[in-house]
Design a protein around this motif. Structure first.
Motif, PDB file in Angstrom:
ATOM      1  N   PRO A 154     113.789  95.644  45.453  1.00 51.03           N
ATOM      2  CA  PRO A 154     113.387  95.387  44.163  1.00 51.03           C
ATOM      3  C   PRO A 154     113.966  94.009  43.987  1.00 51.03           C
ATOM      4  O   PRO A 154     113.324  93.130  43.474  1.00 51.03           O
ATOM      5  CB  PRO A 154     113.863  96.472  43.379  1.00 51.03           C
ATOM      6  CG  PRO A 154     113.943  97.466  44.412  1.00 51.03           C
ATOM      7  CD  PRO A 154     114.386  96.950  45.406  1.00 51.03           C
ATOM      8  N   GLN A 155     115.350  93.847  44.151  1.00 49.49           N
ATOM      9  CA  GLN A 155     116.154  92.442  43.509  1.00 49.49           C
ATOM     10  C   GLN A 155     115.556  91.463  44.470  1.00 49.49           C
ATOM     11  O   GLN A 155     115.389  90.394  44.134  1.00 49.49           O
ATOM     12  CB  GLN A 155     117.496  92.659  43.882  1.00 49.49           C
ATOM     13  CG  GLN A 155     117.925  93.733  42.899  1.00 49.49           C
ATOM     14  CD  GLN A 155     119.708  93.957  42.850  1.00 49.49           C
ATOM     15  OE1 GLN A 155     120.336  92.737  42.754  1.00 49.49           O
ATOM     16  NE2 GLN A 155     120.057  95.068  42.945  1.00 49.49           N
ATOM     17  N   LYS A 231     113.414  90.408  33.351  1.00 48.09           N
ATOM     18  CA  LYS A 231     114.350  90.920  32.058  1.00 48.09           C
ATOM     19  C   LYS A 231     115.727  91.292  32.301  1.00 48.09           C
ATOM     20  O   LYS A 231     116.384  91.601  31.418  1.00 48.09           O
ATOM     21  CB  LYS A 231     113.241  91.809  31.421  1.00 48.09           C
ATOM     22  CG  LYS A 231     113.230  93.394  32.130  1.00 48.09           C
ATOM     23  CD  LYS A 231     112.228  93.926  31.407  1.00 48.09           C
ATOM     24  CE  LYS A 231     112.198  95.469  31.840  1.00 48.09           C
ATOM     25  NZ  LYS A 231     111.059  95.627  32.952  1.00 48.09           N
ATOM     26  N   SER A 232     116.026  91.659  33.605  1.00 46.04           N
ATOM     27  CA  SER A 232     117.387  92.229  33.856  1.00 46.04           C
ATOM     28  C   SER A 232     118.257  90.970  33.934  1.00 46.04           C
ATOM     29  O   SER A 232     119.640  91.110  34.343  1.00 46.04           O
ATOM     30  CB  SER A 232     117.607  92.936  35.070  1.00 46.04           C
ATOM     31  OG  SER A 232     117.230  92.390  36.255  1.00 46.04           O
ATOM     32  N   ASP A 233     117.765  89.738  33.916  1.00 41.70           N
ATOM     33  CA  ASP A 233     118.663  88.508  34.239  1.00 41.70           C
ATOM     34  C   ASP A 233     119.038  87.892  32.768  1.00 41.70           C
ATOM     35  O   ASP A 233     118.570  88.555  31.936  1.00 41.70           O
ATOM     36  CB  ASP A 233     117.791  87.665  34.746  1.00 41.70           C
ATOM     37  CG  ASP A 233     117.774  87.638  36.273  1.00 41.70           C
ATOM     38  OD1 ASP A 233     118.061  88.535  36.908  1.00 41.70           O
ATOM     39  OD2 ASP A 233     117.300  86.620  37.006  1.00 41.70           O
ATOM     40  N   ARG A 234     119.951  87.085  32.910  1.00 42.80           N
ATOM     41  CA  ARG A 234     120.493  86.525  31.663  1.00 42.80           C
ATOM     42  C   ARG A 234     119.659  85.369  31.377  1.00 42.80           C
ATOM     43  O   ARG A 234     119.634  85.008  30.223  1.00 42.80           O
ATOM     44  CB  ARG A 234     122.034  86.054  31.632  1.00 42.80           C
ATOM     45  CG  ARG A 234     122.709  87.328  31.694  1.00 42.80           C
ATOM     46  CD  ARG A 234     124.200  86.913  31.739  1.00 42.80           C
ATOM     47  NE  ARG A 234     125.037  86.633  30.504  1.00 42.80           N
ATOM     48  CZ  ARG A 234     126.238  86.676  30.346  1.00 42.80           C
ATOM     49  NH1 ARG A 234     126.880  86.859  31.649  1.00 42.80           N
ATOM     50  NH2 ARG A 234     126.894  86.567  29.118  1.00 42.80           N
TER      51      ARG A 234
END
Lengths: 236, 274
Positions: A154-155, A231-234
């Motif tokens: 996924p990443q 959305k999991s990133d800054r």
């Protein structure tokens, strides 16, 4: 300009009154169908190959698989897609005694072909994910395969999405060669209109526009997907 | 609990561990100290086979897990590990990070049982001596609910329940490491391995992580800690191992080792760091 107006009239006559639009719709459907299903097959094959290539090779099985995958990638990257289509349709199918519709052969060939390219993209993506992620998963007792599929891939997909979008766009455009084996795509539809009106300027112009719009739509969707995955990133 | 017998590890031509023999008993808190490059992290990583030992045995609960034929995943469930770089799963929220392993493993076990039961049923149709089915007393939903409840309880313990649905990238280093610790705890491990848990933290965040580790120690958790925090090692450990050049040079209770080191290498090292 007057003659151009006449050309448009001729085009419209065939397109609207002589069933040209059904051909265009079928062609568009086939183009998108081959590209979408082809990419789906490509992503599955490509991910599997990429995983085989990054597996630690202590044991014999991964090494054999790796050799096979290298051969596969070499084969499909080493020849033009037209050649692969022709070989698949006129050589391999008769040899196997199968009788598949041309469109399905195209889907398979495009899938296998894009699998070879996606595998390299995916491998880069997997290698870009920190080793710590795999270690953390393994340390918790998850298997290599589970950690790969739930954490690393996924990443990796998130990292390679722009490149994957490129691959999809390339695939859409490459489908314009499927008429070599008699599958009806956009090109077939518009050359039908062209040859029936003895007038090729407008049909091909419209065809070009359709391709451009198609690619723009895809690019838009890729952007949307990227945003939702980020959305999991800054950085947003 | 863990018996290490003549453990050796090479990276190519480099001999990192040159034969280590020690044993870790239940309830013990072992601190491993030593200069960098002495092989302490490698040793710790060999304990749960993150690095496969070149030779030697690591016997955990009676099984030699250094043996390549052993299914290491089953044994790793009982050994929590905490990394220097936290290694939280970046694509999962905090609560999912904690729930992932317990849920995945429980579901996997459930599935295996169901598949086995299916074959036993088929066998029982034909065979005279009936085999008993595996007992299945949970459902998918139940497993997930229990894991969630447990995860929330653990999060409450470290006071981060309001961060449950945040992604790790929004947490501070100290918070990340505390989440990493409870992620390991969610598997109810028998032993916890800490690989320099505070080395990547800002000085002001070291305290909160050490406090949590101390709490665990007080609850009686068996742990092995590679650390540069000498004060912490002295306070928490029941035994300190000093390693140098791939060997255990000296091991003793913290009072003895820190106040009255026997070996010259230990004395040199301690004089530098204390």
């Amino acid at each position: 300009m007057g003659s151009f107006g006449k050309k448009i009239e001729k085009f419209w006559d065939i397109f609207y009154y002589h069933d040209g639009y059904t051909k265009v719709v079928t062609g568009l459907y086939n183009t998108v169908y081959i590209a979408v299903v082809g990419l789906a097959i490509g992503i599955i094959i490509g991910t599997l190959i990429a995983i085989v290539e990054v597996i630690p090779k202590y044991k014999r099985l991964p090494r054999i698989l790796n050799g096979f995958c290298r051969f596969y990638v070499g084969l499909f990257r080493g020849s033009p897609i037209v050649v692969q289509l022709l070989v698949a349709y006129y050589v391999i199918l008769p040899l196997l005694g199968l009788n598949l519709p041309a469109i399905n052969v195209c889907v398979l060939v495009f899938g296998f072909n894009s699998g070879a390219y996606v595998s390299e993209i995916m491998r880069g993506g997997i290698l870009s994910v920190d080793v710590g992620q795999m270690e953390a998963g393994r340390a918790l007792g998850l298997s290599y395969a589970t950690t790969m599929m739930k954490i690393v891939v996924p990443q990796a997909v998130k990292n390679i999405l722009p490149t994957l979008g490129n691959e999809f766009i390339a695939l859409i455009k490459e489908t314009s060669v499927v008429s070599f084996v008699g599958a009806a795509d956009l090109y077939v539809a518009f050359s039908y209109i062209g040859s029936n009106s003895y007038e090729f300027m407008v049909p091909y112009l419209v065809m070009a526009l359709i391709y451009i719009v198609l690619v723009m739509i895809i690019a838009f969707f890729v952007k949307m997907m990227e945003r939702s995955l980020r959305k999991s990133d800054r950085r947003n | 609990m863990i018996d290490v017998i003549n453990l050796k590890k090479n990276f190519g031509d480099l001999e990192v561990l040159k034969g280590i023999t020690t044993s870790i008993k239940p309830g013990e808190k072992v601190a491993i100290i030593g200069p960098s490059g002495s092989g302490k992290s490698t040793f710790l990583r060999c304990l749960n086979c993150m690095e496969d030992p070149t030779s030697g045995q690591v016997i955990f609960q009676g099984v030699d897990i250094a043996d390549m034929r052993v299914n290491i995943n089953i044994h790793r469930r009982h050994m929590g590990m905490v990394f220097q770089q936290f290694n939280l799963f970046n694509n999962k929220t905090v609560i999912d990070n904690i729930m992932l392993a317990p849920v995945t493993i429980a579901l996997h076990d459930l599935r295996t049982k169901k598949i086995k039961n299916f074959f036993i049923r088929i066998r029982n149709l034909f065979a005279k001596n009936k085999k008993e089915l595996f007992e299945i007393n949970t459902t998918k939903a139940q497993i997930k609910a229990e894991a969630k409840e447990n995860a929330m309880r653990l999060l409450k313990r470290i006071g981060l329940e309001d961060k449950a649905n945040n992604y790790p990238s929004t947490l501070s280093g100290g918070q990340k490491q505390r989440v990493a610790i409870i992620r390991a705890l969610a598997m109810n491990p028998k032993v916890m391995l800490f690989d320099e848990p505070t080395s990547a933290l800002d000085p002001e965040m070291v305290g909160e992580v050490l406090d949590l580790i101390k709490q665990l120690a007080d609850e009686g958790m068996t742990m092995v800690i590679v650390t540069h925090e000498m004060g912490f090692a002295r306070e928490v450990a029941t035994r300190v191992i000093f390693m140098d050049e791939g060997r255990i040079v000296e091991e003793n209770t913290p009072e003895e080792l820190f106040t009255n080191p026997q070996n010259i290498r230990t004395r040199e090292f301690l004089s530098k760091v204390l």
